[in-house]
Design an enzyme around this catalytic site. Structure first.
Site, PDB file in Angstrom:
ATOM      1  N   ASN A  76      -2.716  -0.389  10.137  1.00  0.00           N
ATOM      2  CA  ASN A  76      -2.958  -1.355  11.205  1.00  0.00           C
ATOM      3  C   ASN A  76      -2.742  -0.804  12.613  1.00  0.00           C
ATOM      4  O   ASN A  76      -3.316  -1.294  13.569  1.00  0.00           O
ATOM      5  CB  ASN A  76      -2.136  -2.634  10.981  1.00  0.00           C
ATOM      6  CG  ASN A  76      -0.665  -2.361  10.771  1.00  0.00           C
ATOM      7  OD1 ASN A  76      -0.236  -1.214  10.585  1.00  0.00           O
ATOM      8  ND2 ASN A  76       0.128  -3.414  10.781  1.00  0.00           N
ATOM      9  N   LYS A 109       2.003  11.575   7.066  1.00  0.00           N
ATOM     10  CA  LYS A 109       0.857  11.184   6.240  1.00  0.00           C
ATOM     11  C   LYS A 109       0.333   9.836   6.713  1.00  0.00           C
ATOM     12  O   LYS A 109       1.011   8.825   6.572  1.00  0.00           O
ATOM     13  CB  LYS A 109       1.244  11.091   4.761  1.00  0.00           C
ATOM     14  CG  LYS A 109       0.028  10.860   3.838  1.00  0.00           C
ATOM     15  CD  LYS A 109       0.425  10.461   2.449  1.00  0.00           C
ATOM     16  CE  LYS A 109       0.732   8.999   2.332  1.00  0.00           C
ATOM     17  NZ  LYS A 109      -0.447   8.109   2.604  1.00  0.00           N
ATOM     18  N   GLY A 137       4.922   0.018   5.678  1.00  0.00           N
ATOM     19  CA  GLY A 137       3.956  -0.453   4.694  1.00  0.00           C
ATOM     20  C   GLY A 137       4.491  -1.623   3.900  1.00  0.00           C
ATOM     21  O   GLY A 137       5.329  -2.389   4.375  1.00  0.00           O
ATOM     22  N   SER A 138       4.035  -1.731   2.669  1.00  0.00           N
ATOM     23  CA  SER A 138       4.354  -2.892   1.838  1.00  0.00           C
ATOM     24  C   SER A 138       5.737  -2.785   1.208  1.00  0.00           C
ATOM     25  O   SER A 138       6.294  -1.685   1.066  1.00  0.00           O
ATOM     26  CB  SER A 138       3.311  -3.041   0.724  1.00  0.00           C
ATOM     27  OG  SER A 138       3.472  -2.012  -0.237  1.00  0.00           O
ATOM     28  N   VAL A 139       6.276  -3.936   0.798  1.00  0.00           N
ATOM     29  CA  VAL A 139       7.592  -3.976   0.146  1.00  0.00           C
ATOM     30  C   VAL A 139       7.594  -3.198  -1.175  1.00  0.00           C
ATOM     31  O   VAL A 139       8.504  -2.380  -1.403  1.00  0.00           O
ATOM     32  CB  VAL A 139       8.048  -5.433  -0.067  1.00  0.00           C
ATOM     33  CG1 VAL A 139       9.321  -5.487  -0.896  1.00  0.00           C
ATOM     34  CG2 VAL A 139       8.261  -6.124   1.278  1.00  0.00           C
ATOM     35  N   GLU A 183      10.079   0.040   7.300  1.00  0.00           N
ATOM     36  CA  GLU A 183       9.538  -1.075   8.089  1.00  0.00           C
ATOM     37  C   GLU A 183       8.478  -1.707   7.206  1.00  0.00           C
ATOM     38  O   GLU A 183       7.377  -1.202   7.070  1.00  0.00           O
ATOM     39  CB  GLU A 183       8.962  -0.543   9.406  1.00  0.00           C
ATOM     40  CG  GLU A 183       8.783  -1.627  10.461  1.00  0.00           C
ATOM     41  CD  GLU A 183       7.467  -2.360  10.310  1.00  0.00           C
ATOM     42  OE1 GLU A 183       7.466  -3.436   9.667  1.00  0.00           O
ATOM     43  OE2 GLU A 183       6.458  -1.881  10.821  1.00  0.00           O
ATOM     44  N   CYS A 222       2.465  -6.907  10.540  1.00  0.00           N
ATOM     45  CA  CYS A 222       3.554  -7.249   9.626  1.00  0.00           C
ATOM     46  C   CYS A 222       4.515  -8.280  10.206  1.00  0.00           C
ATOM     47  O   CYS A 222       5.112  -9.059   9.468  1.00  0.00           O
ATOM     48  CB  CYS A 222       4.316  -5.990   9.236  1.00  0.00           C
ATOM     49  SG  CYS A 222       4.789  -4.970  10.633  1.00  0.00           S
ATOM     50  N   GLU A 227      13.085   1.102  14.573  1.00  0.00           N
ATOM     51  CA  GLU A 227      12.178   1.932  15.357  1.00  0.00           C
ATOM     52  C   GLU A 227      12.167   1.397  16.771  1.00  0.00           C
ATOM     53  O   GLU A 227      12.431   0.214  17.002  1.00  0.00           O
ATOM     54  CB  GLU A 227      10.774   1.921  14.749  1.00  0.00           C
ATOM     55  CG  GLU A 227      10.741   2.593  13.383  1.00  0.00           C
ATOM     56  CD  GLU A 227       9.368   2.699  12.764  1.00  0.00           C
ATOM     57  OE1 GLU A 227       8.548   1.779  12.978  1.00  0.00           O
ATOM     58  OE2 GLU A 227       9.123   3.681  12.060  1.00  0.00           O
TER      59      GLU A 227
END
Length: 518
Positions: free
Chosen positions: A181, A204, A256-258, A278, A312, A492
């Site tokens: 995103n 990455k 990213g995702s959980v 995060e 997110c 962050e």
């Protein structure tokens, strides 16, 4: 170190090659053929062509480029390159590192339009948003450049003239794993504090948005960073696993995702590597009847429709006090219907394309499920086809507002990652706090009210890493960002991030004779 003028000019042309093409680029015209990996100070072509994946331009649905995942040997090469750079970089003073970073910030600022265009073509968000993302990026590098020269420890006086001091030292080679995103911005947000502390990074990107991270690598190189200081390896879960398990990696930072975050934490734990996670969110936005309604409506739109809803920390559970619900819904629906959807490179566009066909289908599926569970679609929630025939294959959706939502609905409990606002009525502060906190997520939250006591009271009691008062999705680089609960840990942005990219060493100095029991 000596290098020829022709060598320097060649390096400059490499860093600018694809950006130069951006000035005349329009949606559906760019084809990316340059290698997308970067280590040893240069783009690196894949060793083999197996497992090639198509990368799509969201606005048109056409193939933008091919991505070939890095295998173990290539990841190891990037790690070796980064480690060599780390040995040089970590021995430089903070001020020396700051000068390189300030130059990188200047280059990003100078090329903001071209980088933004490339970001739009790869990601699908509007050019207006992308420009703001790139401005945030150069400000982030500039901010951490300012902190690089301030890193210091403490002096502690001990009895009899002895003393101790602490040193804040780099970790080594850090691994960064980004999301689709905010491709360029996430690469910056992870690398800038890492580099300021003296680390190197192997990054990455998401396999869906591989194009702009390598531009950042070229910019760091052009700014004077040692070869390998910021490396880019491309790939999906297998490449990410290689990063997490590599013995040279000192720390992993993931966005990213959980479910993926849990796997990364598990893999990193085997090597006792610290992680910053995060992750996702299903954030509450609470609008009290005493709010400034115009601002609350703007806040709700900003909390749900940035980047096609693929943010997110979006406030996708909008709790509105019952007395003002009719007026709120009337105005929110009117403005949602007026959002210009279409070609993301046009200045007038405010909502571009979702990242992929599967993500579009997923978001549309949430709307269908919401209707089955009793929610009322006030507007949107359907596939959208722009008038331009070149965009017919793109992944567009009309922004959606759902009314008559309940806390137990799928659309209210699960992260949609699409332009869908779920609106829920509430009566009392105590009630809405309990409902707002009734989630496994805890990334962000918001409250609109004129009552200053209530604002701070609600902020204190919301279980989230960020609470916006009378605004939403305002995240300056100076302000820490991160989650509670399943939304992750670590931070962050802000000064505190230095602690997540460095480690403390204590040195104890005896000035007298040793006292011994033996």
């Amino acid at each position: 170190m000596f290098f020829s003028l022709s060598g320097a000019l060649h390096l400059l042309s490499m860093a600018q090659s694809i950006l130069d093409a951006m000035s005349g680029a329009s949606t559906g015209t760019l084809q990316v053929t340059d290698p997308l990996n970067f280590w040893g100070g240069r783009r690196v072509a894949p060793r083999q062509q197996a497992d090639a994946q198509d990368v799509f331009e969201p606005a048109t649905g056409r193939v933008l480029c091919q991505l070939i995942p890095c295998k173990a040997e290539e990841v190891d090469e990037a790690m070796q390159s980064a480690h060599t750079a780390y040995l040089k970089w970590s021995k430089m003073s903070g001020m020396e590192r700051a000068r390189v970073m300030l130059e990188a910030a200047r280059i990003i600022r100078e090329r903001r339009e071209a980088i933004s265009k490339l970001e739009v073509i790869n990601n699908g968000k509007s050019i207006t948003e992308a420009l703001a993302d790139i401005d945030f990026s150069w400000q982030c590098v500039e901010y951490y450049a300012g902190l690089a020269g301030t890193l210091a420890g403490q002096h502690i006086q001990l009895p009899s003239g002895a003393f101790a001091y602490t040193r804040r030292e780099a970790l080594g080679v850090c691994a960064g794993i980004g999301a689709f995103n905010y491709p360029f911005q996430i690469a910056v947000v992870k690398s800038a504090p890492a580099l300021a502390c003296g680390n190197a990074m192997v990054f990455k990107p998401s396999p869906m948005t591989p194009v702009t991270a390598v531009i950042l690598a070229e910019i760091y190189k052009e700014a004077g960073a040692p070869d390998g200081l910021f490396c880019v390896v491309q790939g999906g879960p297998e490449t990410g696993t290689l990063l997490c398990q590599h013995p040279m990696v000192a720390k992993v930072s993931f966005t990213g995702s959980v479910p993926t975050g849990k796997k990364i934490m598990e893999m990193s734990a085997k090597g006792v590597k610290p992680v910053t996670l995060e992750l996702g969110g299903k954030s509450p936005l609470i609008i009290f009847k005493d709010c400034e309604l115009e601002n609350a409506i703007k806040g709700a739109l900003m909390a749900n429709f940035l980047t096609q809803g693929q943010v997110c920390c979006n406030g996708t559970r909008v709790f509105v006090q019952r007395e003002i619900m009719p007026k709120f819904l009337e105005e929110v629906v009117k403005r949602t219907k007026a959002i210009p959807v279409g070609d993301p490179l046009l200045d007038a566009t405010r909502m571009g394309a979702l990242i992929s066909k599967p993500q579009l289908d997923k978001a549309l599926g949430f709307v269908s499920q919401a209707k089955k569970e009793g929610a009322k679609v006030l507007c949107g929630g359907e596939p959208f086809t722009p008038s331009d025939p070149n965009l017919a294959g793109g992944y567009y959706m009309s922004p959606c507002v759902l009314d008559s939502c309940r806390d137990d609905m799928t659309c209210v409990k699960e992260e949609i990652f699409g332009p869908v606002m779920s609106v829920l009525a509430f009566d009392t502060e105590e009630e809405v706090l309990q409902r707002a906190n009734s989630t496994t997520f805890g990334l962000a939250s918001g409250v609109f009210t004129r009552d200053i006591s209530r604002a701070h009271r609600v902020a204190e009691n919301l279980q989230a890493g960020t609470c916006f008062i009378n605004n939403y999705n305002v995240s300056p680089v100076e302000v820490p960002f991160g989650g509670y609960k399943n939304s992750g840990f670590g931070r962050e942005n802000g000064q505190v991030t230095i602690e997540y990219y460095s480690q403390l060493k204590t040195v104890v100095v005896e000035m007298g004779d040793v006292e011994s029991l033996f």
